[in-house]
Design a protein around this motif. Sequence first.
Motif, PDB file in Angstrom:
ATOM      1  N   UNK A 103       0.843  -1.196   0.000  1.00 56.89           N
ATOM      2  CA  UNK A 103       0.000   0.000   0.000  1.00 56.89           C
ATOM      3  C   UNK A 103       0.871   1.236   0.000  1.00 56.89           C
ATOM      4  N   UNK A 104       0.412   2.303   0.657  1.00 58.57           N
ATOM      5  CA  UNK A 104       1.155   3.548   0.693  1.00 58.57           C
ATOM      6  C   UNK A 104       2.487   3.362   1.426  1.00 58.57           C
ATOM      7  N   UNK A 105       3.474   4.179   1.088  1.00 54.57           N
ATOM      8  CA  UNK A 105       4.839   3.969   1.573  1.00 54.57           C
ATOM      9  C   UNK A 105       4.928   4.072   3.097  1.00 54.57           C
ATOM     10  N   UNK A 106       4.343   5.107   3.706  1.00 55.28           N
ATOM     11  CA  UNK A 106       4.561   5.353   5.126  1.00 55.28           C
ATOM     12  C   UNK A 106       3.501   4.735   6.038  1.00 55.28           C
ATOM     13  N   UNK A 107       2.275   4.618   5.578  1.00 55.43           N
ATOM     14  CA  UNK A 107       1.219   4.128   6.467  1.00 55.43           C
ATOM     15  C   UNK A 107       0.499   2.905   5.913  1.00 55.43           C
ATOM     16  N   UNK A 108       0.732   2.557   4.665  1.00 53.52           N
ATOM     17  CA  UNK A 108      -0.003   1.459   4.056  1.00 53.52           C
ATOM     18  C   UNK A 108       0.504   0.095   4.484  1.00 53.52           C
ATOM     19  N   UNK A 109      -0.144  -0.933   3.975  1.00 53.22           N
ATOM     20  CA  UNK A 109       0.219  -2.299   4.293  1.00 53.22           C
ATOM     21  C   UNK A 109       1.597  -2.628   3.722  1.00 53.22           C
ATOM     22  N   UNK A 110       2.436  -3.274   4.543  1.00 53.43           N
ATOM     23  CA  UNK A 110       3.797  -3.616   4.129  1.00 53.43           C
ATOM     24  C   UNK A 110       4.248  -4.865   4.865  1.00 53.43           C
ATOM     25  N   UNK A 111       5.188  -5.580   4.247  1.00 51.71           N
ATOM     26  CA  UNK A 111       5.811  -6.758   4.859  1.00 51.71           C
ATOM     27  C   UNK A 111       7.304  -6.497   4.934  1.00 51.71           C
ATOM     28  N   UNK A 112       7.894  -6.744   6.093  1.00 51.93           N
ATOM     29  CA  UNK A 112       9.320  -6.495   6.269  1.00 51.93           C
ATOM     30  C   UNK A 112      10.010  -7.705   6.876  1.00 51.93           C
ATOM     31  N   UNK A 113      11.270  -7.867   6.504  1.00 55.13           N
ATOM     32  CA  UNK A 113      12.147  -8.896   7.060  1.00 55.13           C
ATOM     33  C   UNK A 113      13.312  -8.176   7.727  1.00 55.13           C
ATOM     34  N   UNK A 114      13.536  -8.456   9.014  1.00 58.95           N
ATOM     35  CA  UNK A 114      14.517  -7.700   9.797  1.00 58.95           C
ATOM     36  C   UNK A 114      15.491  -8.661  10.471  1.00 58.95           C
ATOM     37  N   UNK A 115      16.774  -8.418  10.285  1.00 56.25           N
ATOM     38  CA  UNK A 115      17.800  -9.193  10.965  1.00 56.25           C
ATOM     39  C   UNK A 115      18.816  -8.280  11.613  1.00 56.25           C
ATOM     40  N   UNK A 116      19.291  -8.633  12.814  1.00 55.43           N
ATOM     41  CA  UNK A 116      20.321  -7.830  13.486  1.00 55.43           C
ATOM     42  C   UNK A 116      21.145  -8.726  14.400  1.00 55.43           C
ATOM     43  N   UNK A 117      22.360  -8.287  14.701  1.00 55.99           N
ATOM     44  CA  UNK A 117      23.324  -9.127  15.408  1.00 55.99           C
ATOM     45  C   UNK A 117      23.465  -8.790  16.882  1.00 55.99           C
ATOM     46  N   UNK A 118      22.649  -7.900  17.401  1.00 55.60           N
ATOM     47  CA  UNK A 118      22.790  -7.484  18.803  1.00 55.60           C
ATOM     48  C   UNK A 118      21.423  -7.399  19.468  1.00 55.60           C
ATOM     49  N   UNK A 119      21.431  -7.477  20.815  1.00 58.34           N
ATOM     50  CA  UNK A 119      20.202  -7.249  21.574  1.00 58.34           C
ATOM     51  C   UNK A 119      19.798  -5.782  21.449  1.00 58.34           C
ATOM     52  N   UNK A 120      18.510  -5.546  21.197  1.00 56.27           N
ATOM     53  CA  UNK A 120      18.009  -4.185  21.040  1.00 56.27           C
ATOM     54  C   UNK A 120      16.841  -3.931  21.986  1.00 56.27           C
ATOM     55  N   UNK A 121      16.734  -2.703  22.435  1.00 57.75           N
ATOM     56  CA  UNK A 121      15.557  -2.257  23.180  1.00 57.75           C
ATOM     57  C   UNK A 121      14.968  -1.056  22.454  1.00 57.75           C
ATOM     58  N   UNK A 122      13.663  -1.094  22.265  1.00 60.40           N
ATOM     59  CA  UNK A 122      12.967  -0.051  21.513  1.00 60.40           C
ATOM     60  C   UNK A 122      11.789   0.446  22.333  1.00 60.40           C
ATOM     61  N   UNK A 123      11.625   1.766  22.379  1.00 61.48           N
ATOM     62  CA  UNK A 123      10.420   2.348  22.966  1.00 61.48           C
ATOM     63  C   UNK A 123       9.641   3.046  21.864  1.00 61.48           C
ATOM     64  N   UNK A 124       8.328   2.837  21.874  1.00 64.68           N
ATOM     65  CA  UNK A 124       7.482   3.421  20.826  1.00 64.68           C
ATOM     66  C   UNK A 124       6.220   3.980  21.445  1.00 64.68           C
ATOM     67  N   UNK A 125       5.748   5.088  20.894  1.00 65.34           N
ATOM     68  CA  UNK A 125       4.484   5.674  21.329  1.00 65.34           C
ATOM     69  C   UNK A 125       3.358   5.009  20.553  1.00 65.34           C
ATOM     70  N   UNK A 126       2.129   5.439  20.806  1.00 68.57           N
ATOM     71  CA  UNK A 126       0.977   4.840  20.144  1.00 68.57           C
ATOM     72  C   UNK A 126       1.061   4.923  18.632  1.00 68.57           C
ATOM     73  N   UNK A 127       0.543   3.905  17.964  1.00 68.11           N
ATOM     74  CA  UNK A 127       0.673   3.800  16.511  1.00 68.11           C
ATOM     75  C   UNK A 127      -0.675   3.917  15.821  1.00 68.11           C
ATOM     76  N   UNK A 128      -0.649   4.419  14.595  1.00 68.94           N
ATOM     77  CA  UNK A 128      -1.850   4.484  13.767  1.00 68.94           C
ATOM     78  C   UNK A 128      -1.897   3.367  12.739  1.00 68.94           C
ATOM     79  N   UNK A 129      -0.940   2.442  12.841  1.00 68.53           N
ATOM     80  CA  UNK A 129      -0.988   1.251  12.000  1.00 68.53           C
ATOM     81  C   UNK A 129      -0.988   0.029  12.917  1.00 68.53           C
ATOM     82  N   UNK A 130      -1.441  -1.086  12.402  1.00 65.10           N
ATOM     83  CA  UNK A 130      -1.487  -2.339  13.160  1.00 65.10           C
ATOM     84  C   UNK A 130      -0.290  -3.182  12.752  1.00 65.10           C
ATOM     85  N   UNK A 131       0.413  -3.740  13.734  1.00 69.33           N
ATOM     86  CA  UNK A 131       1.613  -4.510  13.430  1.00 69.33           C
ATOM     87  C   UNK A 131       1.554  -5.919  14.028  1.00 69.33           C
TER      88      UNK A 131
END
Length: 327
Positions: A48-76
């Motif tokens: 769908x649209x680039x910033x808010x539309x439907x999308x599928x992502x594949x994510x890989x990383x080599x370290x432990x991460x902590x993320x904080x996020x505020x409320x979202x207008x998309x469903x994940x």
Amino acid sequence: MLKRFPLFSATDVDEHRARAQTIIPEIVRLEQLRPGRFSSTVEAIMLGEIHTGTAIASVGHTADLEVEAVGRRTVRLLIPTTSAISISSGARSREILGGGVAGLLPSNPLRLRYTPGHHLVLRIDRDKLDLALQAMDCDAEVDRILDAVFFEPRLPGLQDFAEHLRRLIATIDDKPARVLDQAMFRRAHEQNLVLRLADILALVRERGSTTVGRNSAALRRAVEYIRAYAERHVDLVAMARHAGLSLRSLQILFRANHDCTIVQFVRRHRLMLARERLERGEPETTVAEIARRSGFTHLGHFTAAYKEAFGEQPRQTLQRARRKPDP
């Protein structure tokens, strides 16, 4: 997975944070939890649209991460394959310990922790999901449903939905560019994903949310044991002893939290390891070698299980990876 659609790669966490925040502005903090080498790779296809539309992502990383996020207008929807993901919001917390088990993120502010590895993300357009729920005569607010289920993996139909998404990714990986570039192709799959997720949420609303406590520490120890020994023989008796529970009790925990038996979880984890290795496209390796290194002792059984899980033969994954130009 989705390596035909590179979004970005990073060699330090500051670069990763900056790139991630341009795509997901709800991220207010992203930190590496332990010192050490860092690298990440993110691929994504937009339906769908680039910033808010439907999308599928594949994510890989080599370290432990902590993320904080505020409320979202998309469903994940998050699907940790070889990583583990824990989320907390206020006094509530829940963890999914990899193996391809899916969970829906709540819409309220939260903190996420990722162990090194790989996970999949499905982002669904909120407005389209609202319309789909209305079409099903479900007048509940999406946010209330998401916050009630709180990353719960046992929602009816959710793991079947995750399996459908994995098959779609395999299809996307295998389709020629001329097909993938057609707007009709993307709209059709977007609509299918939206409708299937709306059906799951409507069913939750109809039946009432499922209430499940935190994952047992014994379950965590059992999964840690499986991850440590998956490439060799997984001794279930030794695993139960390590976890501190009987095999029967562990089987109940796996069915309750991962909707599968212990043996199915082990096989699922091994298949994810094999797919990651096949997608590297290393020139000197073979399918048989990768199967053996990932814990499979019978090539025919591995090939059949791999095709059932990903919709293609392992040799097709390897051949496609080798055809891709180096980044």
